[in-house]
Structure formats: structure tokens, C-alpha cells
Design an enzyme around this catalytic site. Structure first.
Site, PDB file in Angstrom:
ATOM      1  N   LYS A 111      41.757  50.207  68.225  1.00 33.60           N
ATOM      2  CA  LYS A 111      42.747  49.427  68.974  1.00 33.60           C
ATOM      3  C   LYS A 111      44.102  49.403  68.288  1.00 33.60           C
ATOM      4  O   LYS A 111      45.130  49.305  68.952  1.00 33.60           O
ATOM      5  CB  LYS A 111      42.246  48.005  69.233  1.00 33.60           C
ATOM      6  N   LYS A 213      34.242  54.894  75.249  1.00 32.82           N
ATOM      7  CA  LYS A 213      33.474  53.924  76.032  1.00 32.82           C
ATOM      8  C   LYS A 213      34.279  53.443  77.237  1.00 32.82           C
ATOM      9  O   LYS A 213      35.508  53.451  77.210  1.00 32.82           O
ATOM     10  CB  LYS A 213      33.022  52.752  75.167  1.00 32.82           C
ATOM     11  N   LYS A 216      37.795  47.712  79.745  1.00 36.26           N
ATOM     12  CA  LYS A 216      38.716  47.000  80.625  1.00 36.26           C
ATOM     13  C   LYS A 216      40.134  47.449  80.375  1.00 36.26           C
ATOM     14  O   LYS A 216      40.949  47.516  81.285  1.00 36.26           O
ATOM     15  CB  LYS A 216      38.661  45.499  80.321  1.00 36.26           C
TER      16      LYS A 216
HETATM   17  P1  ATP Z   1      38.545  45.525  76.006  1.00 37.63           P
HETATM   18  O1  ATP Z   1      38.850  46.962  76.267  1.00 37.63           O
HETATM   19  O2  ATP Z   1      39.650  44.573  76.358  1.00 37.63           O
HETATM   20  O3  ATP Z   1      37.987  45.274  74.620  1.00 37.63           O
HETATM   21  P2  ATP Z   1      35.857  45.557  76.997  1.00 37.63           P
HETATM   22  O4  ATP Z   1      35.551  46.308  78.211  1.00 37.63           O
HETATM   23  O5  ATP Z   1      35.480  46.149  75.679  1.00 37.63           O
HETATM   24  O6  ATP Z   1      37.397  45.165  77.049  1.00 37.63           O
HETATM   25  P3  ATP Z   1      34.970  42.968  76.045  1.00 37.63           P
HETATM   26  O7  ATP Z   1      35.394  41.678  76.668  1.00 37.63           O
HETATM   27  O8  ATP Z   1      35.612  43.373  74.764  1.00 37.63           O
HETATM   28  O9  ATP Z   1      35.178  44.125  77.148  1.00 37.63           O
HETATM   29  O10 ATP Z   1      33.396  42.976  75.855  1.00 37.63           O
HETATM   30  C1  ATP Z   1      32.524  42.151  76.634  1.00 37.63           C
HETATM   31  C2  ATP Z   1      31.098  42.622  76.459  1.00 37.63           C
HETATM   32  O11 ATP Z   1      30.906  43.864  77.157  1.00 37.63           O
HETATM   33  C3  ATP Z   1      30.698  42.906  75.007  1.00 37.63           C
HETATM   34  O12 ATP Z   1      29.364  42.464  74.811  1.00 37.63           O
HETATM   35  C4  ATP Z   1      30.766  44.401  74.901  1.00 37.63           C
HETATM   36  O13 ATP Z   1      29.910  44.909  73.894  1.00 37.63           O
HETATM   37  C5  ATP Z   1      30.299  44.809  76.286  1.00 37.63           C
HETATM   38  N1  ATP Z   1      30.806  46.133  76.640  1.00 37.63           N
HETATM   39  C6  ATP Z   1      32.107  46.495  76.710  1.00 37.63           C
HETATM   40  N2  ATP Z   1      32.231  47.771  77.073  1.00 37.63           N
HETATM   41  C7  ATP Z   1      30.971  48.242  77.236  1.00 37.63           C
HETATM   42  C8  ATP Z   1      30.442  49.512  77.605  1.00 37.63           C
HETATM   43  N3  ATP Z   1      31.250  50.527  77.871  1.00 37.63           N
HETATM   44  N4  ATP Z   1      29.089  49.652  77.682  1.00 37.63           N
HETATM   45  C9  ATP Z   1      28.260  48.609  77.413  1.00 37.63           C
HETATM   46  N5  ATP Z   1      28.705  47.390  77.047  1.00 37.63           N
HETATM   47  C10 ATP Z   1      30.043  47.195  76.952  1.00 37.63           C
HETATM   48 MG    MG Z   2      35.985  45.210  73.878  1.00 38.29          MG
END
Ligand code: ATP
Ligand code: MG
Length: 351
Positions: A111, A213, A216
Site C-alpha cells: 500500500k 488480490k 476494494k
Molecule cells: P482495501 O483494498 O481497502 O484494503 P479490501 O478489499 O482488502 O480493501 P478490507 O476491508 O481490507 O477489504 O478487508 C476486509 C476483509 O476481507 C478482511 O478479512 C480481508 O482479509 C478480506 N479480504 C479482502 N480481500 C480479499 C480477497 N481478495 N479474498 C479473500 N478475502 C479478502
Molecule cells: Mg484490505
């Protein structure tokens, strides 16, 4: 009884990775555990301080929790900033953890990017706040996606160091508990948390790039399936998902070095609640021109009811706000109990 804590950041649209990797597990764990599910708004400031609509994003994640089946009466749903003890304990943990521990975190490296010196200090300290979120409730189990595994190991390290550094004081105050960590029995105030990670969908990858991965915060909307995408959008995104030209293999080892194919199989498995091997039993030998439409239909079937329920709940802003307020009050009561003890352990004067 196990105590479960987990959180989701209000950083944008929830996607299939969040749902299969995290929220679906939150729902399942409600049966046998007391659960605390948090919209971690303070965490969302680490990457970007100024948000257009932080409040609405927070409500929208809350609505997704509720629409997925989390029961806010039996369990606790709230937003992190309502309970200031999170920030207080994070400060203590900033002084327990070492800077080197933070620099080693792959999420920080990803990040922060190349201009690391210009990342917020909060982004570096993110795992310290995450440890505080979990340990404030002395949670024993934390369901997360695979990407958070390293942060959970750090949470264990922080708990262990705190327990060691203050072992005499913890014993003198009589606030330690015996716990089993692997083979060892240890005594401490904070539990050594167990991660709940696994299944075929613990790490869903971007639909555009099998080495990244699904996130969001990925600028490309085509990289992810949002929980709120309509049927046409879901079909289009799956149709456009990057793949190789080979048909699906019949055995799991045929997925090795085919990350995009493996990802789509994992998504199917997660949605259908079967193993990847079972997906291949059904679709092995088939072309993506057959598998992708089947996957799209399954995704629409599973996500459409959640999306429409989410929209309904989002429409009732007063209800969502009441859930967060009530959850916040109940969380605060637990959190303040922990902090009173932590202040005593450290020797901070209090009323
Ligand atoms: P950001 O990019 O802002 O970090 P994010 O998609 O990683 O957003 P988070 O709010 O950081 O979302 O994570 C929320 C939950 O979703 C965490 O438990 C994280 O491990 C899970 N998670 C995020 N992305 C994935 C993915 N690609 N596959 C499985 N689990 C995920
Ligand atoms: Mg995340």
C-alpha cells in the site's frame, strides 16, 4: 465459549473476496460463538484521510453485514470510532510493538508503494490498531481472508510481548489466565488469538490479474465483482475475466501455474460451498465458454438476494444508525473493562 472479532474497512464497494473470505464466515460463526463485527472506519483513514462520504460508506458496510445474515441483537455490530478505547489501546500497542515488525508487513509495502517515506504513519501502525481491535475484547478467534494472516501473527506477537513484559504485574493483580498455545501452557492477560482462515475462497484474486488480490481499493472496477453489481454486470465481468485458452483440468494439480483458472474455480467452490476438486469433477475438460456462464449464473443466484436486502436496509438509515449506536454502547462497556485493567497493569493513574 469462543469470542469472535473481525472488521471490514469502509473503503469502497464490498466485493466477492470480502464476502467469501470474510463476511460469509462471520455469519457461520454466529451459531457457536459470541461475535463482534466492526466497521473499522479509523483504519480507512490510514490510506486516505479525506473521504467523500465516510458516513454513508460505513452505513453501507453495516447494511451488507445485516443483509448477509448477521444478527445485531444476539451479537455486536458497530463502527470502530465510536469506541475510543480502540485508539487508546492502539497507542499502548504502538509502544509494545517494534518499528521493525511494522516495516516487515507486506500490506504496508504494497500500500505504501515506492514512496514509502510519504505514506502516513497510520499506514505503518495499521497492525497495531488491528491488534487493539481484537485484544480489546480479548477475542479468541478472528475470521479473515488470507491477506490478513501476517497481521494476525503480529497480533499474537504483541499479545505475547505485553504478557511477558508485564508478567509480574499481571500476576500481582491476579488478572492473568492460563491458556494453551500449541503444546505450551502460558499465563497472560491477553489471549493468543487463533486466525480463522481457509477454504477455497480465502484469497480471491483480481479478475484482471491473477497475481493481485481482489480489492476494494483497486482502481479498475472490472477487477472485482461488487456485492451490489447487477446480473448483467456480473456476467460481463466474468466473461471478460482473464483466463488462458486451455480447458479446465480434471485434477487439482492441473491448476498449478494457472492462477486465473484456479481463481475462477475457487470462486465457484466458495459460492457453491463445495471443494475445488468437486468443481473440477463437474467441469474438468470443459472450456471457459461453458464454465464462465455457469459461474456467472451461480454468482447472480447467490449475490442478488443479498444485494436487494442490502438496498432495502440502506434505505432505512435510522435503523442502521440505531444498530451502530446500540452496538457501540455494548462494545464500549466491554472495551472500558479491558482498558481499566490495562491502565492498572501499566500503572497509569485513573479514577
Ligand atoms: P482495501 O483494498 O481497502 O484494503 P479490501 O478489499 O482488502 O480493501 P478490507 O476491508 O481490507 O477489504 O478487508 C476486509 C476483509 O476481507 C478482511 O478479512 C480481508 O482479509 C478480506 N479480504 C479482502 N480481500 C480479499 C480477497 N481478495 N479474498 C479473500 N478475502 C479478502
Ligand atoms: Mg484490505
Amino acid at each position: 465459549k469462543p469470542l469472535v472479532f473481525s472488521g471490514v474497512q469502509p473503503t469502497g464497494n464490498l466485493h466477492l473476496g470480502n464476502y467469501l473470505g470474510a463476511i460469509k464466515k462471520f455469519v457461520a460463526l454466529q451459531e457457536q460463538s459470541d461475535c463482534i463485527y466492526c466497521v473499522v472506519d479509523l483504519h480507512s483513514l490510514t490510506a486516505q484521510l479525506v473521504h467523500q462520504d465516510l458516513g454513508d460508506q460505513t452505513r453501507s458496510i453495516t447494511a451488507a453485514f445485516l443483509a448477509s445474515g448477521i444478527d445485531p441483537k444476539k451479537h455486536i455490530v458497530f463502527n470502530q470510532s465510536r469506541v475510543m478505547q480502540h485508539a487508546e489501546l492502539a497507542w499502548i500497542f504502538n509502544c509494545v510493538a517494534r518499528i521493525g515488525w511494522m516495516y516487515r508487513m507486506t500490506q504496508f509495502k504494497d500500500k505504501a508503494g515506492k514512496d514509502r517515506e510519504n505514506a502516513s504513519l497510520g499506514l505503518l501502525a495499521y497492525p497495531s490498531l488491528m491488534a487493539a481491535d481484537i485484544l480489546l475484547y480479548r477475542a479468541t478467534h478472528v475470521p479473515v481472508g488470507e491477506d490478513q494472516k501476517q497481521h494476525l501473527e503480529l497480533t499474537r506477537d504483541i499479545a505475547q510481548k505485553f504478557n511477558n513484559d508485564f508478567s509480574e504485574k499481571i500476576a500481582a493483580l491476579g488478572v492473568g489466565v492460563e491458556m494453551q498455545v500449541g503444546e505450551e501452557t502460558v499465563n497472560g492477560y491477553f489471549p493468543i488469538t487463533e486466525p480463522v482462515i481457509g477454504g477455497p475462497a480465502a484469497r480471491i484474486m483480481s479478475l484482471r490479474d491473477g497475481s493481485k488480490k481482489m480489492s476494494k481499493s483497486d482502481p479498475s472496477d472490472l477487477s472485482r465483482i461488487n456485492l451490489t453489481d447487477d446480473a448483467d454486470t456480473i456476467s460481463k465481468k466474468i466473461r471478460k475475466a482473464k483466463t488462458d485458452p486451455e480447458p479446465l483440468p480434471s485434477e487439482l494439480d492441473g491448476l498449478e501455474s494457472r492462477p486465473e483458472a484456479e481463481n475462477l474455480v475457487g470462486i465457484y467452490a466458495g459460492l457453491a460451498e463445495i471443494s475445488k476438486a468437486d468443481v473440477l469433477k463437474e467441469y474438468g475438460g470443459q472450456q471457459f465458454s461453458v464454465f464462465k456462464p455457469a459461474l456467472a449464473d451461480l454468482a447472480v443466484e447467490k449475490l442478488a438476494p443479498i444485494a436487494s436486502e442490502m438496498r432495502r436496509i440502506e434505505g432505512d438509515r435510522a435503523y442502521v444508525d440505531a444498530v451502530l449506536k446500540d452496538g457501540g454502547e455494548r462494545a464500549r462497556a466491554i472495551a472500558e473493562g479491558t482498558m481499566k485493567t490495562v491502565r492498572d497493569i501499566i500503572g497509569l493513574l485513573q479514577d
